[in-house]
Design an enzyme around this catalytic site. Structure first.
Site, mmCIF file in Angstrom:
data_model
loop_
_atom_site.group_PDB
_atom_site.id
_atom_site.type_symbol
_atom_site.label_atom_id
_atom_site.label_comp_id
_atom_site.label_asym_id
_atom_site.label_seq_id
_atom_site.Cartn_x
_atom_site.Cartn_y
_atom_site.Cartn_z
ATOM 1 N N LYS A 206 -69.227 -63.482 36.670
ATOM 2 C CA LYS A 206 -68.676 -64.118 35.480
ATOM 3 C C LYS A 206 -69.005 -63.241 34.291
ATOM 4 O O LYS A 206 -70.173 -63.012 33.978
ATOM 5 C CB LYS A 206 -69.284 -65.509 35.306
ATOM 6 C CG LYS A 206 -68.876 -66.180 34.002
ATOM 7 C CD LYS A 206 -69.331 -67.618 33.946
ATOM 8 C CE LYS A 206 -68.967 -68.237 32.623
ATOM 9 N NZ LYS A 206 -69.395 -69.627 32.532
ATOM 10 N N LYS A 259 -64.339 -64.479 37.566
ATOM 11 C CA LYS A 259 -63.875 -65.034 36.295
ATOM 12 C C LYS A 259 -64.160 -64.112 35.146
ATOM 13 O O LYS A 259 -65.266 -63.559 35.107
ATOM 14 C CB LYS A 259 -64.617 -66.356 36.128
ATOM 15 C CG LYS A 259 -64.518 -67.042 34.841
ATOM 16 C CD LYS A 259 -65.357 -68.267 34.916
ATOM 17 C CE LYS A 259 -65.248 -68.998 33.628
ATOM 18 N NZ LYS A 259 -66.149 -70.098 33.536
HETATM 19 C C1 PBG Z 1 -69.586 -73.022 31.336
HETATM 20 C C2 PBG Z 1 -68.227 -72.535 31.577
HETATM 21 C C3 PBG Z 1 -67.384 -71.799 30.730
HETATM 22 C C4 PBG Z 1 -66.169 -71.695 31.379
HETATM 23 C C5 PBG Z 1 -66.294 -72.321 32.609
HETATM 24 N N1 PBG Z 1 -67.576 -72.816 32.722
HETATM 25 C C6 PBG Z 1 -67.581 -71.316 29.363
HETATM 26 C C7 PBG Z 1 -68.507 -70.270 29.014
HETATM 27 O O1 PBG Z 1 -69.139 -69.632 29.851
HETATM 28 O O2 PBG Z 1 -68.634 -70.081 27.807
HETATM 29 C C8 PBG Z 1 -64.933 -71.048 30.828
HETATM 30 C C9 PBG Z 1 -63.655 -71.533 31.392
HETATM 31 C C10 PBG Z 1 -62.450 -71.225 30.591
HETATM 32 O O3 PBG Z 1 -62.476 -70.467 29.616
HETATM 33 O O4 PBG Z 1 -61.405 -71.786 30.946
HETATM 34 N N2 PBG Z 1 -70.620 -72.163 31.499
#
Ligand code: PBG
Length: 334
Positions: A206, A259
């Site tokens: 991520k 992601k």
């Molecule tokens: C929480 C999380 C996030 C997303 C999914 N889980 C946000 C972040 O890390 O700031 C982002 C999903 C999206 O942008 O659709 N940690």
């Protein structure tokens, strides 16, 4: 190749022929639809930068879930907006938390049996400071980085949240926090309460991304200070993404989520070639928002662009896709 004997256009002449030789397919059952559940009743509040995506109270979320099931989607990914936030993110493991309550209600509804209920596990929606773990002063800090998210104490709370979500009925728990060691801690916590059969889908790679911007409005989870670069990955690093994946597999992850998706298709491809686990990709809020901005202006053809964006993610190697377009795509495929 020897033109004119070889003519690649022969196999493109009709839709029937194209369909016969198509290499990659999209099906509603490989799409996962995110829901943002908030307290209250009759709440259906649109996210300004995500047309068609809402904060939903449980009664409204139930309707949305039934639609998702009737469209043949594979599952839901549940996020919660708690009534109150605190420093520790207590709402993340509350037995009567907003997602726990929704899971219990969804489990009672037989119309949702075909949908896999996936619970996102993170603290950022539940902490007052908006970070994904506990924040502590960093004694070694240089200018501008006086606070760090503590790893091990955060992991303990995240494991508690995962167990609580599984106990409430989550079919899969999906840690998105990017702390080290959280998969192993969650496996232990799940096994300890008798949930040996609950899979962990880790957001293994991520990246710290500008494309999460609209989500932070949807989940009310923007960090109140600093940013997430101390725990999410640097967008420049593909080899490190592979190390993250190896680590999560070693800790016991059952499936892997990548992601964002479209700006990182090369990373998805590399992951696909490296591991045999089921692999998903998350087409995140900013990817949805930028496409919608173009649709609104008439700059892109909506239906074709939706399917093409999802196909590109499947072609890169994702088995399944988390996407805010899940319902739209299922309708188009239907
Ligand atoms: C929480 C999380 C996030 C997303 C999914 N889980 C946000 C972040 O890390 O700031 C982002 C999903 C999206 O942008 O659709 N940690």
């Amino acid at each position: 190749m020897n033109f004119p004997v070889t003519r690649l256009r022969r196999l493109r002449r009709t839709e029937a022929m194209r369909s016969l030789v198509r290499e990659t397919h999209l099906r509603p059952s490989c799409l996962i639809y995110p829901l943002f559940i908030c307290p209250g009743e009759g709440v259906r509040k649109e996210i300004s930068s995500m047309p068609g995506v809402f904060n939903l109270s449980l009664d409204e979320a139930m309707k949305e879930a039934e639609t998702a099931a009737s469209l043949g989607l594979g599952g839901l990914l549940l996020f919660g907006l708690p009534a109150e936030k605190d420093e520790m993110g207590t709402g993340a493991w509350a037995a009567d938390g907003v997602v726990q309550t929704a899971l219990q209600a969804f489990k009672q509804n037989r119309k949702l049996d075909s949908l896999i209920q996936i619970a996102d596990v993170c603290l950022c929606e539940y902490t007052s400071h908006g970070h994904c773990g506990l924040v502590a002063r960093d004694p070694y800090a240089r200018d501008g980085e006086h606070f760090q998210v503590e790893n091990d104490s955060s992991v303990a709370l995240l494991a508690k949240a995962a167990a609580s979500l599984a106990a409430a009925g989550a079919d899969i728990v999906a840690p998105s926090d990017m702390m080290d060691g959280r998969v192993a801690a969650m496996r232990d916590a799940l096994d300890a309460i008798g949930h040996q059969q609950t899979p962990i889908m880790s957001y293994a790679s991520k990246f710290a991304s500008a494309f999460y911007g609209p989500f932070r409005e949807a989940a009310d989870s923007a960090p109140q200070f600093g940013d997430r670069r101390g725990y999410q990955m640097d967008g420049a690093n593909l080899r490190e993404a592979m190390r993250e994946i190896d680590q999560d597999i070693a800790e016991g992850a059952d499936m892997i989520l990548m992601k964002p998706a479209m700006p990182y298709l090369d990373v998805i491809r590399a992951a696909r070639e490296r591991c045999e686990l089921p692999l998903g990709a998350y087409q995140v809020s900013g990817e949805y928002a930028m496409l919608h901005a173009a649709f609104q202006r008439g700059w892109l053809e909506q239906d074709r662009a939706i399917l093409e964006s999802l196909l590109s993610i499947r072609r890169a190697g994702a088995d399944f896709i988390v996407t805010y377009f899940a319902k739209d795509a299922a309708r188009l495929l239907g």
